[in-house]
Each structure stands twice: as C-alpha cells, then as structure tokens.
Design a protein around this motif. Structure first.
Motif, PDB file in Angstrom:
ATOM      1  N   PRO A  36       0.641  -1.238  -0.029  1.00 25.35           N
ATOM      2  CA  PRO A  36       0.165  -0.106   0.029  1.00 25.35           C
ATOM      3  C   PRO A  36       0.753   1.233  -0.085  1.00 25.35           C
ATOM      4  O   PRO A  36       0.571   2.410  -0.631  1.00 25.35           O
ATOM      5  CB  PRO A  36      -0.611  -0.142   1.163  1.00 25.35           C
ATOM      6  N   ARG A  51      12.519  -1.342   2.205  1.00 21.56           N
ATOM      7  CA  ARG A  51      12.816  -1.579   3.836  1.00 21.56           C
ATOM      8  C   ARG A  51      13.492  -2.776   3.979  1.00 21.56           C
ATOM      9  O   ARG A  51      14.313  -2.492   4.906  1.00 21.56           O
ATOM     10  CB  ARG A  51      11.415  -1.692   4.237  1.00 21.56           C
ATOM     11  N   LEU A  80       1.494  -7.031   5.844  1.00 19.58           N
ATOM     12  CA  LEU A  80       2.037  -8.240   5.342  1.00 19.58           C
ATOM     13  C   LEU A  80       1.509  -8.689   3.983  1.00 19.58           C
ATOM     14  O   LEU A  80       1.433  -9.928   3.393  1.00 19.58           O
ATOM     15  CB  LEU A  80       1.777  -9.310   6.363  1.00 19.58           C
TER      16      LEU A  80
HETATM   17  S1  SF4 Z   1       4.011  -4.955   5.620  1.00 14.48           S
HETATM   18 FE1  SF4 Z   1       4.855  -5.160   3.625  1.00 14.48          FE
HETATM   19  S2  SF4 Z   1       3.241  -4.551   2.115  1.00 14.48           S
HETATM   20 FE2  SF4 Z   1       2.548  -3.803   4.101  1.00 14.48          FE
HETATM   21  S3  SF4 Z   1       3.379  -1.750   4.509  1.00 14.48           S
HETATM   22 FE3  SF4 Z   1       4.794  -3.041   5.217  1.00 14.48          FE
HETATM   23  S4  SF4 Z   1       6.309  -3.509   3.390  1.00 14.48           S
HETATM   24 FE4  SF4 Z   1       4.261  -2.680   2.613  1.00 14.48          FE
END
Ligand code: SF4
Ligand code: SF4
Lengths: 437, 476
Positions: A36, A51, A80
């Motif tokens: 997102p 990340r 996730l």
């Molecule tokens: S969990 Fe994964 S998909 Fe969700 S915001 Fe964090 S990095 Fe993005």
C-alpha cells in the motif's frame, strides 16, 4: 541476496534469524506492487524491498537506527501483503519485528512521539484505562477543530480525537473471566481471547461470538490471567511488555488445556490472531517455547473454527448484500481467505468483494494514530472501493478495520455478528437503519 | 563487481550544487540524496551488481522529467532511467556520478479508447495495471512478462519485453502504438499515436528495446485486445529434460501454435509448487505448461491434438486444468518461478538466451553437462515455444568464488546459444549483464553502427551509457 554479517553478529540468534530472511529475498521486486505505501508514495524506500534493504543495512552496520530508517519502517503498516505476494517465501514479518525492536532500543524519538507511544502502549491494552480515555476523548472531540497546523503532532492529535467513537459502549454484562456453558450436549471446549481494546470499543463482538459458539454446543472459557495478546506493543518494538502479555496468555491457556482441555484458542480480532499464531516463534529461545508452540497450534480465527465444526443458519436469508473486507491480518497474516466468505454465503448473504482487496484500509493497529495522513488516504480508497460494490453492509473480522471504516456511508459489522444473527442471535445494532427481508 | 565507466570527477565534486539544482525542479519528496536513503536504489532485479548513485529523482509529470533532463544535460550529468527496478539484466544499475530518474510516481492511466482499442498510460503503470484497467470490459494488454505484477510499461518498452503469451501475441513492439519521450536535451517528443503506421522512419521500432539509452519514455500508447472466449492450460510431465525438449519441437513442427508453451525442470517444479500449490507433478524431471484458447470446442480439439503429440514421448502424466482457479494457480507458479527459486538457493543468475526450437534437446543436454562440470545447480524455466531459455544458475553470493563461477557458466550458456544459431537475449535486454558478450554475436562494424545510432540521439553519452556495449569503447 548477499549479506555481510560477521560471525560475532550471527552468534546473536535474532540476527541469525534475520540473516536467514534476508538470504531468502532475491530482490525480485514483486512485493513492491502490492504494498500500500509503495502504491501511494511511489518510492522504493516505502516498498517492502526498500525496507528490507534499509533494515539489512542497519543490522549489518551495527549502527544505531537513524532517522531515515525509522521514517520508512514507521510507515510500514505491517499489513503483510508483501508476504502473500513474495514467491520466495520471505518472512518479512519477522524481519520488521526485529527491526522495530532494534529501533526502539537504539533510536531516541522526539518527545511528543515518545509521549504518544508510551500513552498508547499503556492505555490500549488495559480495558479500564481505555474506556476512561475514550470517554475523555469523546468529550474533547469538538476541540479537534481548534488544533492548528500541519505538523505531525497536530495531525496525530486530531486523528486520535477523530477515532474516538461518538458513543462509548458500557461494559458488557459478560465481561471478565468465566466459563460460558454449552447449550445442549457439549461438542467442544475452547478458550476465547477476550482481547483488550475490542471489548471496550465494541463489546457486542464478544457477545455474538459467545452466543453463537455456545448455541453450537461449544463451551467457551475466558481464562483467568489471559488478556491483551501483546500485538500492540510488539508492533511498537516494545519487546518486554509484549512478551509479558504473551507469557500471561500462554500460561493461562496451557492451564486450561491441561485442566478440562481445549480444542482451540478462538480469536475474533484477526490482528491478535496473527500474533498469537506467532507465539511459537516469539518464544523460540525461551524456556516457555514448547507451551508457546502449543498455544500457536491451538489458535484459530473464529471463522476457521466455525468452518471446522460446521455452521448452519436458522433464520431465512435476509436478502442483504455484504461487502466482505478481508482484514490484512486475516488474509495476509494468517492466509485465511475462503472461510469467512463461505460462512457468510452459507448464512444466506450475497457476498461481494471490493477491487484492490489486497490493500490495507489504513487501520493497522496504532498506525492510523501514528501515520494519519497515509492512513486517511488508504481509508478513503478502501471506502470508495467498498461503496462501488453497492452493498447493504460491510463485514470484516478485525476490530481495527471496523473502527477505521466506521463513520462512512455504510454500516460496518464484524462477520461473526452476521453469522450469530442468522443463527438466532439479535440483529447487529449497526443494521438498525437497513431494511431486510 | 561489474566494471563501470570512470565517474566524472567534476560531477562528483559538484554533488551539492547538482542536488540543490534538482531540488529546485521537483517537489520536496522528489529528490533523494542522503547516503542511507540512496542505498536501496543501488541495484535492481540483478542484485549481484550494485552502485550507489549520486541522487535519485522521482518526477510526477513529463514536464518534470524534461526539466530534470535539461538540467542534467546542461550540467553534463549522466542519467539512468528506472521503472520498477525488476530488470534481470541490470538495466537500472546506477553509476556513481549518475542521477537515477525513477518513473514509479507516473502511474496514471490517462485514456482508454475501447472503440479504437488502445490505452494511453504513464510509464510507471505496471504491466498488469493496464489489463486490470480494461478487463472489466473484456479487454487485456497482451505481453505478459513474468514480473508483470510489478514491472512497469516504460521498462517493458525499453527492454521490448515478451512473456509467456508472446508466442501468440508478439512482444511489446508488436503491441505498441505510440510514445511520449524526453530527449537527452530535455525536449518532449510524441511518436506514433492511436493509429498504425506513421510516415517517415519507424521511430517506434528504433526506440523500442533501446534500453534507456536513446530517450526517457514517459507515456505509452498500447494496443488493447479483446480477451479470448476462453482459455485452458494443461500440464505434461516427462522423464527427462531432453524428452520434454523434443516434445516441444514436435508440437511447434506440427504447425499448432498454442498461446503459451512453457518448460520447467525438476528444481523449478518443486520450488514453484511450494509457492503456488498448483498441483505440479513432483515426480517429473521436466514439465510443459501448454495453454490453448478459443471456444470450448476449439480448446478441446487443440488439447486433444497436443495430447496425441505428447503421448508419443511417453509422458509420466498429462493433466488438463479443470477450472479457472486451477489455471490461475498454474500460472501463478510459472510467473513466480524466478522468485520461487529463492526458496532453494539464496542467489541466482537468470540467463535469457534464445535458440531455434529444433536445438532444444541438444542445448538442454549441454547445459546439464556444464552444470556438472561447474558444480553449480541450474533450474530451467523458459518460454519453450519460441526457444527463449531462462536457465537460472544457482549460487551463493556470500561466497565470491561461487559468484565468479556462476558468471562464467552463464557466459558459456550464452555462447552456446549463439553457436547453435540463436542470440544473447530474448526479452530481458542486454543491460549490464550481457554487455561484454555482445562481441560474441556482433562484429565490431555492427557494434560501431549501433554506437553511431546512440551518438545521434545522445552525443555526450549521458543516457545510461554503461549498458549494452562492451565497456572499452563506450566513451567513444
Ligand atoms: S507489511 Fe509489507 S506490504 Fe505492508 S506496508 Fe509493510 S512493507 Fe508494505
Ligand atoms: S517479493 Fe520476496 S524475494 Fe522478491 S523482493 Fe520482495 S521480499 Fe524479496
């Protein structure tokens, strides 16, 4: 992907586990597309792959966390979605959990952030405090309009007040530790995670769950000593309080399991479910590991359990269309996707799904309070997609989503409330204004 | 590490003023210049090669791209365009003195014209995003690279990407109608448009597959097609790679053109099954995914003919998909195949050679032999129907010797492709990965001719100059 850890670094079990996660990532970039924050912000640094790279660099360097890493890790919703997408099976959840602990330990946040985080970590897991805080926030709500400025603290304060419900429900008559006997012959015995914030925000969810289960012949125990699952503090990187909450639950449920026995630990807030199912990993180096694994093995979302024991409606189909909002913790965290929809259809509803169903609604635990801007954009996008399906009602399996999506044009309920209703329970209060057959 | 052209000292020395100049052109979040935040931009889908750039910019409009290009041109700064960063040939690998122009924020669909069957989209729209935007009306965008979920159309144009279904529908070039591009000087040009043939030179043909070396693509007009009446996939499992290869050749030789004809060997089958749970045959040495489309009767007829051919090769099993969900899972496994190999190996190099299908059995045998002699495992996953091979050489990047061996092994495979009458790249582009092998396929005269084309667009060699051409001469 290549990593650069020294043997000394790898001697730390947490670093070794993260090294394994990093080695599994092949940097293909598939995950970026369904994240997102990447979809909204269009920056590699706000994508899972970015990340992962920032976290890798932070862990390898052994340096304290820096503002840059914190900024982009903080923006992660922990939804996730990246794990569902990743073909290589990268456990991003464990990596980001580790990173959050590292950040909490090595980075000093600005005072207002520290204050807010400490406040949330203290209040949310404690129903009594939470109720008092909500009443206070409701009274202060009109003041939101007078908080000036676009600074992060100002935005957050407004968001906090905006989230306070207009009406704070009084405590449920069935709140607290007790055994709810099965109606008719007993077919099963389960523990229910009564939760923390949920029973304050919407006690009707636990009431519906207990009514439905006992009517299906299941004895429901709200175990003494069990409380908050620890997810809220866990996601803030507050390792010790999270472990303490989890430990209390593990011990309480193991006592029940060893006593009269448990077929499952039922969770009706899927955000908590993802964490309880991860207890085994959280306690991997703890003497309580075996018990933690046992609890994780027993943990089941309410819809998983209902699908297992069988559900049937007793009322005629109400002729309503339900837009099913798949909570991230349920669809991505636990990979539970089919059961809730199948049950709602069985119950007699027409079930529709919104476009971009994989994208988070922005709730994400305390995210909507910490990152109001992104959370607000995700909420608007989710509501637009839900409204486009022209439903009578929106159903979801997580209190966070319900709070986030409430206040729009559509009534929002927990899936279990609809299932309970069709099996003989009362109609959910949120449906008061909706006509049905 | 891969060799890079020497960075321009004067550019590095002016870093601060260059960054300040870029900040003046873009919104606050549009310029990234702090060392820590630049790191994740040092690589793309080929993570064995890495180089932190001088800065990254994230423009939101063609005008912003033009302003950045004009500025960099004036300042003599090199530019590396980047889409989703999924290139498997290192197409978006930065240079130390370069500004990376990331097009991810340009992700809007601008216009859809169902009557004329075309769509105008910004360069940062994902490949699948185009199909998602039009599928409600029964249309789709045909080229489907395996990374279609994430890869962006601008990158597809620059690499002339293919995909499983290009056996039937052609590659990007065959589905393109127009481009809006920014030249190295910062001029905006529109080429082609909603109609087929433009007068004059075929600029579209020249720019498609030019690997970000001639212009920066900011908008793309693509052809959209009405979806087929229906489609069905089947899985055919065999005892050896060579037998499966021979079966592929026999299907193609029979004149039947399935819409897709894909090959996977044992390691690939196992990795992908673990990801997609598609019911792949785990007892097979090799498997073909064969898809046909049309009315149910047409599908039945084609599948029967193909099954007959397969039976001549003693298949272990033949299985026709029984539902849309099953077909979806079958393709999910195939499309996630490269990533799924991450489950069995921490790193891999993905090759992209093309050969005549008649040589498939022989080439597969020889890749197997090389795998033995290099002592490195290979997973074979590829578009068998058009002879586009993707052997994935598995190695361990934490062991430098293993990486070096993998590079040599890869070069040997590509040489083999050229030797049997094929070429170095099917759809991933030359990038930085196959740059130094260009001499195996092209004579110096041919390479020089290509360099002259580049020089005509970009006399100062500012745009993505470290790619495609063997390094020695690229400063020409
Ligand atoms: S969990 Fe994964 S998909 Fe969700 S915001 Fe964090 S990095 Fe993005
Ligand atoms: S999809 Fe998985 S393997 Fe690919 S970049 Fe994302 S986390 Fe890494």
């Amino acid at each position: 992907m290549q990593t650069n850890f020294t043997l000394a670094q790898l001697a730390d079990p947490d670093t070794a586990a993260s090294n394994q996660v990093l080695r599994t990532c092949v940097h293909c970039g598939f995950c970026t597309a369904t994240c997102p924050t990447f979809v909204l912000l269009g920056d590699e640094l706000d994508s899972p792959r970015g990340r992962i790279y920032l976290i890798k660099d932070m862990l390898e360097s052994g340096r304290p966390a820096t503002e840059e890493v914190v900024r982009h890790v903080d923006r992660c919703l922990s939804c996730l979605s990246c794990m569902t997408t990743c073909p290589s099976g990268v456990n991003y959840m464990h990596l980001v959990d580790h990173a959050r602990v590292r950040i909490e330990q090595t980075y000093r946040r600005p005072w207002h952030e520290r204050g807010l985080r400490a406040l949330l970590a203290t209040v949310l897991p404690r129903p009594g405090l939470m109720r008092a805080a909500l009443i206070g926030a409701r009274l202060a709500r009109p003041l939101a309009a007078f908080i000036p400025g676009r600074s992060m603290p100002a935005q957050r304060l407004r968001a906090l007040l905006a989230l306070a419900p207009a009406h704070v429900p009084s405590p449920s008559a069935i709140e607290g530790a007790r055994v709810h006997a099965a109606i008719g012959p007993r077919r099963g015995r389960v523990a229910l995670l009564a939760g923390c914030a949920q029973q304050v925000l919407d006690p009707a969810i636990n009431e519906a769950t207990i009514r439905l289960l006992t009517r299906l012949g299941v004895e429901v125990v709200v175990a003494r000593g069990a409380g908050c699952c620890g997810a809220l503090t866990h996601h803030m990187g507050r390792h010790d309080p999270a472990m303490a909450s989890a430990r209390a639950n593990i011990e309480a449920w193991c006592r029940e399991a060893d006593g009269e026995g448990l077929d499952a630990v039922i969770i009706n807030a899927s955000g908590c479910g993802t964490t309880v199912k991860d207890y085994g990993f959280m306690f991997r180096t703890d003497p309580l590991r075996a018990q933690a694994e046992r609890v994780s093995g027993l943990a089941a979302d309410i819809t998983e359990y209902l699908a297992r024991i069988g559900y049937a409606p007793t009322r005629a189909a109400p002729g309503l269309t339900v837009a099913y909002h798949s909570a991230c913790s349920l669809q991505h965290g636990q990979q539970v996707t089919a059961q809730p929809k199948a049950l709602l259809r069985q119950a007699g509803f027409t079930v529709v799904e919104p476009a971009e169903g994989h994208l988070c609604c922005g709730s994400a635990g305390t995210y909507n309070m910490m990152q109001p801007e992104i959370a607000g954009r995700l909420r608007a996008r989710k509501l637009a997609n839900l409204e486009a399906t022209r439903p009578d009602v929106v159903a979801a399996g997580n209190i966070g989503c319900l709070t986030q999506l409430a206040g729009g044009a559509l009534p929002v309920v927990h899936s279990v409330q609809l299932l309970d209703w069709m099996a003989g329970g009362p109609a959910p209060a949120a449906l008061a204004g909706v006509s049905h057959d | 590490m891969i060799a890079q052209p020497a960075p321009k000292r004067d550019v590095l020395a002016r870093r601060d003023s260059i960054v300040a100049g870029l900040r003046a052109l873009l919104p606050e979040t549009g310029v990234i210049a702090e060392a820590l935040r630049l790191k994740p931009y040092e690589t793309d889908g080929l993570s064995a090669y890495r180089q932190v750039p001088l800065a990254v910019v994230l423009p939101e409009t063609t005008e912003q791209v033009a302003a950045v290009m004009a500025f960099c041109h004036r300042e003599g700064v090199r530019v590396v365009p980047r889409g989703a960063g999924t290139s498997l040939s290192g197409g978006a690998l930065p240079m130390e003195d370069s500004v990376v122009v990331g097009l991810m924020r340009m992700n809007r669909i601008l216009d859809i014209d169902y009557a004329d069957r075309c769509a105008v989209v910004q360069a940062g729209v994902t490949n699948i995003g185009i199909t998602q935007a039009v599928q409600g009306r029964g249309f789709f965008y045909a080229p489907d690279p395996s990374s279609q979920l994430a890869c962006m159309i601008g990158g597809n144009v620059n690499m002339n990407s293919g995909g499983a279904h290009c056996l039937r529908y052609g590659v990007t070039a065959n589905n393109l109608l127009g481009l809006k591009v920014v030249t190295v000087e910062g001029e905006v040009l529109e080429i082609g448009g909603a109609h087929m043939d433009a007068a004059g030179y075929d600029w579209l043909g020249l720019l498609t597959g030019s690997e970000g070396q001639l212009v920066v693509v900011t908008e793309v007009t693509v052809r959209i097609l009405r979806g087929p009446e229906g489609a069905r996939a089947m899985l055919a499992a065999f005892d050896s790679n060579e037998i499966a290869g021979a079966c592929v050749d026999s299907i193609i030789a029979s004149g039947i053109i399935p819409v897709a004809l894909e090959f996977m060997d044992r390691p690939a089958i196992h990795a992908c099954e673990a990801f997609a749970h598609a019911g792949y045959p785990l007892d097979a040495e090799a498997m073909l995914i064969i898809e046909v489309e049309g009315s149910v009767a047409e599908q039945d007829d084609l599948l029967e003919k193909i099954s007959q051919i397969c039976r001549k090769f003693d298949p272990i099993s033949l299985k026709i998909s029984q539902s849309a969900e099953e077909s979806l899972a079958i393709w999910k496994g195939r499309k996630g195949a490269f990533g799924a190999v991450g489950r069995i190996s921490p790193d891999y190099l993905c090759m992209d050679g093309t050969i005549p299908t008649s040589r498939l059995p022989e080439v597969l045998r020889r890749i197997g032999e090389m795998s033995m002699s290099y002592n490195l495992q290979v997973a074979n996953i590829f578009h068998a129907g058009d002879g586009n091979l993707h052997p994935l050489i598995m190695f361990d990047a934490n062991d430098p010797a293993s990486f070096e061996k993998a590079e040599h092994f890869g070069a040997d495979i590509l040489r083999l492709c050229v030797e049997v009458g094929g070429c170095l790249t099917g759809e991933h582009g030359v990038g930085v990965e196959k740059r130094d092998l260009m001499g195996v396929q092209f004579s110096e005269t041919e390479l020089e001719q290509m360099r002259r084309v580049k020089s005509a667009f970009d006399p100062g060699w500012l745009l993505n100059p470290s790619k495609v051409f063997p390094l020695k001469a690229d400063a020409a």
